[in-house]
Write an enzyme that holds these catalytic residues in place. Structure first.
Site, PDB file in Angstrom:
ATOM      1  N   CYS A 116       0.838  -1.202   0.000  1.00 12.72           N
ATOM      2  CA  CYS A 116       0.000   0.000   0.000  1.00 12.72           C
ATOM      3  C   CYS A 116       0.874   1.252   0.000  1.00 12.72           C
ATOM      4  O   CYS A 116       0.611   2.207  -0.740  1.00 12.72           O
ATOM      5  CB  CYS A 116      -0.912  -0.010   1.231  1.00 12.72           C
ATOM      6  SG  CYS A 116      -2.130   1.331   1.257  1.00 12.72           S
ATOM      7  N   CYS A 117       1.929   1.255   0.825  1.00 15.32           N
ATOM      8  CA  CYS A 117       2.845   2.396   0.869  1.00 15.32           C
ATOM      9  C   CYS A 117       3.511   2.629  -0.481  1.00 15.32           C
ATOM     10  O   CYS A 117       3.712   3.773  -0.896  1.00 15.32           O
ATOM     11  CB  CYS A 117       3.925   2.173   1.932  1.00 15.32           C
ATOM     12  SG  CYS A 117       3.368   2.376   3.645  1.00 15.32           S
ATOM     13  N   CYS A 199      -0.804   8.573   7.265  1.00 14.12           N
ATOM     14  CA  CYS A 199      -2.185   8.298   6.868  1.00 14.12           C
ATOM     15  C   CYS A 199      -3.044   8.076   8.116  1.00 14.12           C
ATOM     16  O   CYS A 199      -2.578   7.501   9.112  1.00 14.12           O
ATOM     17  CB  CYS A 199      -2.235   7.069   5.975  1.00 14.12           C
ATOM     18  SG  CYS A 199      -1.442   7.290   4.364  1.00 14.12           S
ATOM     19  N   CYS A 202      -3.331   4.627   9.705  1.00 14.12           N
ATOM     20  CA  CYS A 202      -2.038   4.041  10.085  1.00 14.12           C
ATOM     21  C   CYS A 202      -1.320   4.837  11.168  1.00 14.12           C
ATOM     22  O   CYS A 202      -0.144   4.587  11.453  1.00 14.12           O
ATOM     23  CB  CYS A 202      -1.127   3.938   8.864  1.00 14.12           C
ATOM     24  SG  CYS A 202      -1.784   2.889   7.555  1.00 14.12           S
ATOM     25  N   CYS A 226       8.143   3.608   5.755  1.00 16.40           N
ATOM     26  CA  CYS A 226       7.301   3.253   4.615  1.00 16.40           C
ATOM     27  C   CYS A 226       8.128   2.916   3.378  1.00 16.40           C
ATOM     28  O   CYS A 226       7.610   2.369   2.426  1.00 16.40           O
ATOM     29  CB  CYS A 226       6.338   4.398   4.291  1.00 16.40           C
ATOM     30  SG  CYS A 226       7.180   5.924   3.816  1.00 16.40           S
TER      31      CYS A 226
END
Length: 230
Positions: A116-117, A199, A202, A226
């Site tokens: 996702c990162c 985010c 997170c 990340c």
């Protein structure tokens, strides 16, 4: 090749002087600064904007940020009066990830989180750095073990540019003093225990005594990175 005596000549200078010297040293080159609008980045943004230095400022919008972060972005741009370029994830990549794994796949594993990162941060960063000769960041050595030994300047062979960390030797106390003296806007979440803000899904507030990066990906036993500064 790293300029001779660069770090030794920069260390005695104030932040404003450091950035002015960097802009002068690399005059004629493309200098860019990546901001996430954290406290470190706000200090650097102020130093660049107030001196009208030839350093382009950009940010990455992952699409999962706090509302407070968006409000701070608008406030900072309006107050300091600079041009901001925003890079977003590739729509098709986000749509494919969500279709295959759902909206919150990053909670399932470190691998999923890094995926996702990559989609939301690293790929957009790579686009943002295309054609740049110098990449300025807000990293400080105190922030994490992974950053403790980072130099002020290094050659990034993979990205083919110089990476400069003008705040690498600063303490949090020095940073706070600079922000207060210049009345620089800050994210209100900082006063609620959010030291390092990423985010929304997170990031959590930290308790007294916890490491500043403990609130990032708190469900993981990882280096709390990340991949932007690997």
């Amino acid at each position: 090749m790293i300029p001779e005596n660069f770090e030794k000549s920069i260390l005695p200078l104030s932040l404003d002087e450091r950035l002015a010297q960097i802009a002068l040293l690399f005059q004629g080159k493309k200098l860019v600064f990546s901001t996430s609008f954290g406290q470190e980045d706000q200090a650097i943004t102020y130093a660049i904007a107030s001196q009208k230095l030839a350093i382009e400022i950009f940010t990455l919008d992952t699409g999962r940020q706090f509302q407070e972060s968006y409000e701070l972005i608008d406030l900072t741009v309006k107050k300091l009066g600079f041009n901001l370029t925003t890079f977003f994830p590739q729509t098709a990549a986000v749509e494919e990830l969500v279709a295959k794994k759902g909206f919150n796949s990053f909670y399932a594993s470190v691998e999923n989180r890094k995926e996702c990162c990559f989609i939301r941060k690293i790929e957009p960063l790579n686009r943002a750095l295309q054609g740049a000769d110098v990449w300025i960041t807000g990293l400080r050595a105190e922030q994490s073990e992974n950053r403790a030994d980072m130099p002020m300047i290094e050659w990034d062979a993979q990205k083919n540019l110089y990476k400069i960390n003008p705040l690498i030797d600063w303490s949090f106390e020095t940073l706070e003093k600079y922000l207060t003296e210049h009345k620089i806007p800050q994210n209100p979440l900082h006063k609620k225990g959010f030291v390092s803000i990423g985010c929304a899904p997170c990031t959590r507030a930290i308790s007294e005594g916890e490491h500043p990066r403990a609130g990032r990906w708190w469900w993981e036993n990882s280096q709390k990175e990340c991949g932007l500064h690997a």
